[in-house]
Design an enzyme around this catalytic site. Structure first.
Site, PDB file in Angstrom:
ATOM      1  N   MET A  97     -37.830  34.734 -94.049  1.00 38.91           N
ATOM      2  CA  MET A  97     -37.720  35.146 -92.459  1.00 38.91           C
ATOM      3  C   MET A  97     -36.119  35.707 -92.640  1.00 38.91           C
ATOM      4  O   MET A  97     -35.564  35.954 -91.344  1.00 38.91           O
ATOM      5  CB  MET A  97     -37.796  34.024 -91.653  1.00 38.91           C
ATOM      6  CG  MET A  97     -39.260  33.467 -91.562  1.00 38.91           C
ATOM      7  SD  MET A  97     -39.919  32.961 -89.814  1.00 38.91           S
ATOM      8  CE  MET A  97     -38.781  31.479 -90.028  1.00 38.91           C
ATOM      9  N   HIS A 155     -32.851  30.189-100.911  1.00 39.72           N
ATOM     10  CA  HIS A 155     -33.827  31.471-101.047  1.00 39.72           C
ATOM     11  C   HIS A 155     -33.383  31.906-102.448  1.00 39.72           C
ATOM     12  O   HIS A 155     -34.453  32.338-103.034  1.00 39.72           O
ATOM     13  CB  HIS A 155     -33.527  32.673 -99.966  1.00 39.72           C
ATOM     14  CG  HIS A 155     -33.925  32.303 -98.414  1.00 39.72           C
ATOM     15  ND1 HIS A 155     -32.951  31.929 -97.413  1.00 39.72           N
ATOM     16  CD2 HIS A 155     -34.939  31.929 -98.170  1.00 39.72           C
ATOM     17  CE1 HIS A 155     -33.476  31.626 -96.556  1.00 39.72           C
ATOM     18  NE2 HIS A 155     -34.982  31.603 -96.495  1.00 39.72           N
ATOM     19  N   GLN A 181     -39.394  23.291-101.504  1.00 40.15           N
ATOM     20  CA  GLN A 181     -39.774  21.911-101.227  1.00 40.15           C
ATOM     21  C   GLN A 181     -39.219  21.389 -99.782  1.00 40.15           C
ATOM     22  O   GLN A 181     -39.537  20.446 -99.012  1.00 40.15           O
ATOM     23  CB  GLN A 181     -39.417  20.991-102.404  1.00 40.15           C
ATOM     24  CG  GLN A 181     -39.581  19.578-102.154  1.00 40.15           C
ATOM     25  CD  GLN A 181     -41.075  19.212-101.856  1.00 40.15           C
ATOM     26  OE1 GLN A 181     -42.048  20.017-102.490  1.00 40.15           O
ATOM     27  NE2 GLN A 181     -41.348  18.068-101.128  1.00 40.15           N
ATOM     28  N   LYS A 182     -37.941  22.012 -99.563  1.00 36.30           N
ATOM     29  CA  LYS A 182     -37.287  21.433 -98.250  1.00 36.30           C
ATOM     30  C   LYS A 182     -38.347  21.695 -96.934  1.00 36.30           C
ATOM     31  O   LYS A 182     -38.333  20.796 -96.185  1.00 36.30           O
ATOM     32  CB  LYS A 182     -36.297  22.547 -97.991  1.00 36.30           C
ATOM     33  CG  LYS A 182     -35.813  22.412 -96.268  1.00 36.30           C
ATOM     34  CD  LYS A 182     -34.495  22.616 -96.135  1.00 36.30           C
ATOM     35  CE  LYS A 182     -34.257  22.624 -94.520  1.00 36.30           C
ATOM     36  NZ  LYS A 182     -34.959  23.505 -93.983  1.00 36.30           N
ATOM     37  N   ASP A 183     -39.310  22.470 -97.077  1.00 41.05           N
ATOM     38  CA  ASP A 183     -40.473  22.631 -96.094  1.00 41.05           C
ATOM     39  C   ASP A 183     -41.675  21.995 -96.675  1.00 41.05           C
ATOM     40  O   ASP A 183     -42.608  22.781 -97.013  1.00 41.05           O
ATOM     41  CB  ASP A 183     -40.801  24.073 -95.582  1.00 41.05           C
ATOM     42  CG  ASP A 183     -39.504  24.497 -94.807  1.00 41.05           C
ATOM     43  OD1 ASP A 183     -39.037  24.337 -93.722  1.00 41.05           O
ATOM     44  OD2 ASP A 183     -38.801  25.558 -95.148  1.00 41.05           O
ATOM     45  N   GLN A 228     -45.213  22.776 -95.243  1.00 46.91           N
ATOM     46  CA  GLN A 228     -45.547  23.980 -95.141  1.00 46.91           C
ATOM     47  C   GLN A 228     -46.043  24.286 -96.692  1.00 46.91           C
ATOM     48  O   GLN A 228     -47.154  24.872 -96.828  1.00 46.91           O
ATOM     49  CB  GLN A 228     -44.332  25.000 -94.923  1.00 46.91           C
ATOM     50  CG  GLN A 228     -44.408  26.252 -95.220  1.00 46.91           C
ATOM     51  CD  GLN A 228     -43.252  27.237 -94.948  1.00 46.91           C
ATOM     52  OE1 GLN A 228     -43.071  27.444 -93.654  1.00 46.91           O
ATOM     53  NE2 GLN A 228     -42.470  27.719 -95.703  1.00 46.91           N
ATOM     54  N   SER A 281     -31.589  28.360 -92.849  1.00 43.96           N
ATOM     55  CA  SER A 281     -30.926  29.585 -92.405  1.00 43.96           C
ATOM     56  C   SER A 281     -30.257  29.091 -90.989  1.00 43.96           C
ATOM     57  O   SER A 281     -29.474  29.609 -90.317  1.00 43.96           O
ATOM     58  CB  SER A 281     -31.890  30.398 -92.265  1.00 43.96           C
ATOM     59  OG  SER A 281     -32.468  30.944 -93.162  1.00 43.96           O
ATOM     60  N   ARG A 282     -30.888  28.013 -90.577  1.00 41.95           N
ATOM     61  CA  ARG A 282     -30.346  27.342 -89.409  1.00 41.95           C
ATOM     62  C   ARG A 282     -28.922  26.861 -89.261  1.00 41.95           C
ATOM     63  O   ARG A 282     -28.399  26.703 -88.390  1.00 41.95           O
ATOM     64  CB  ARG A 282     -31.303  26.400 -88.548  1.00 41.95           C
ATOM     65  CG  ARG A 282     -32.824  27.019 -88.130  1.00 41.95           C
ATOM     66  CD  ARG A 282     -33.620  26.025 -87.235  1.00 41.95           C
ATOM     67  NE  ARG A 282     -34.504  26.646 -86.740  1.00 41.95           N
ATOM     68  CZ  ARG A 282     -35.503  26.946 -87.157  1.00 41.95           C
ATOM     69  NH1 ARG A 282     -35.971  26.522 -88.374  1.00 41.95           N
ATOM     70  NH2 ARG A 282     -36.766  27.315 -86.374  1.00 41.95           N
TER      71      ARG A 282
HETATM   72  O1  PAF Z   1     -40.504  29.330 -94.679  1.00 40.86           O
HETATM   73  C1  PAF Z   1     -40.225  30.457 -94.158  1.00 40.86           C
HETATM   74  O2  PAF Z   1     -39.180  30.912 -94.263  1.00 40.86           O
HETATM   75  C2  PAF Z   1     -41.506  30.734 -93.305  1.00 40.86           C
HETATM   76  O3  PAF Z   1     -42.101  29.571 -92.835  1.00 40.86           O
HETATM   77  C3  PAF Z   1     -42.370  31.810 -94.081  1.00 40.86           C
HETATM   78  C4  PAF Z   1     -43.167  31.056 -95.127  1.00 40.86           C
HETATM   79  C5  PAF Z   1     -41.411  32.975 -94.683  1.00 40.86           C
HETATM   80  C6  PAF Z   1     -43.349  32.226 -93.064  1.00 40.86           C
HETATM   81  O4  PAF Z   1     -42.994  32.926 -92.110  1.00 40.86           O
END
Ligand code: PAF
Length: 279
Positions: free
Chosen positions: A28, A35, A146-148, A151, A184-185
């Site tokens: 995002m 990243h 792995q942070k998320d 997800q 990012s936050r």
């Molecule tokens: O982890 C993220 O940045 C978002 O959740 C993703 C996987 C790009 C989906 O919008």
């Protein structure tokens, strides 16, 4: 490096030479070292690499969170060009969600805990956008952090269930020198909050040490972490969890393998972090 917006442009580049392997790093934007570590891994594993940048509105259940989400496309583009990325895909909202869009992808059980409770609709937003990104780009491999943790697990489940061709690669969490997980936050934290935010890592490390020293009681591990977070005046716990890494169901008793995760507000900013034990 090409920067493209449309689905047709992405597909034309992707299929110019079908024999090449492609890595995709969905993001995002507001890129940080975390990243970039995914991009570096993708560059090692694949002939070509694409990065998508799209602030996905349907995964934000809080409008204020969406509005303050950092956007810095020029800086992101510069960073990706320096790394040698082949294509940046920056779809518009219209491209991703054209008028009368009404098709969503929902992974059921695994999204009902953790972030699924705290942020209703969030995971459905993520799985929907990731399905579309994978469907359009058709990468050989797609990279997530792995942070998320939830997800990543949910996307792996979705890819298995729906037989996507892409392989899902989950890469380690990147941390600042003081342990704060890169996000990012983090740029939204003021200096005092930034200092307070280290409490998440301290709590996780305390739980990890206790587990390594033989403590297996899930409730006790949660109490240990809760006490540490509560001692930080700027922190407010959203959830603290010790769950089974396979199905993300909360462990009530003995933890042999566990995903220890938390979401904590530091001021107005909600941060998440996790570690695994015994995995
Ligand atoms: O982890 C993220 O940045 C978002 O959740 C993703 C996987 C790009 C989906 O919008």
């Amino acid at each position: 490096m090409e920067i493209v917006e449309s689905i047709e442009a992405v597909r034309a580049i992707r299929w110019q030479n079908p024999s090449l392997t492609w890595g995709l790093v969905p993001t995002m934007g507001a890129l940080h070292e975390g990243h970039l570590s995914l991009v570096r891994q993708a560059l090692i594993d694949n002939d070509r690499v694409g990065v998508s940048i799209f602030v996905n509105p349907i995964q934000f259940n809080d409008r204020a969170d969406l509005e303050r989400y950092p956007r810095q496309i020029e800086q992101d583009t510069r960073m990706l060009a320096e790394l040698g990325v082949d294509v940046i895909w920056v779809p518009s909202e219209q491209t991703m969600y054209p008028a009368r869009f009404q098709t969503y992808v929902d992974v059921e059980l695994m999204t009902r805990s953790l972030e699924g409770v705290a942020r209703p609709g969030h995971m459905r937003g993520v799985t929907t956008v990731v399905s579309k990104l994978l469907h359009v780009f058709e990468p050989t491999r797609a990279y997530f952090g792995q942070k998320d943790a939830q997800q990543a697990a949910v996307i792996q489940q979705m890819v298995r269930d729906l037989a996507f061709r892409s392989e899902i690669m989950v890469c380690p969490t990147w941390r600042e020198a003081d342990g704060l997980a890169m996000s990012s936050r983090n740029v939204l934290l003021d200096p005092v909050e930034r200092q307070a935010a280290t409490v998440l890592y301290r709590a996780l490390m305390t739980a990890q040490r206790a587990w390594l020293n033989g403590e297996r009681n899930a409730q006790y591990l949660k109490t240990l972490m809760t006490e540490i977070i509560q001692a930080e005046p700027l922190a407010r716990i959203d959830y603290i969890s010790v769950a089974d890494p396979a199905d993300l169901i909360e462990i009530e008793r003995q933890v042999e393998q566990g995903l220890i995760s938390m979401a904590v507000y530091i001021g107005k900013i909600r941060l998440i972090d996790n570690i695994t034990v015994g995995v």
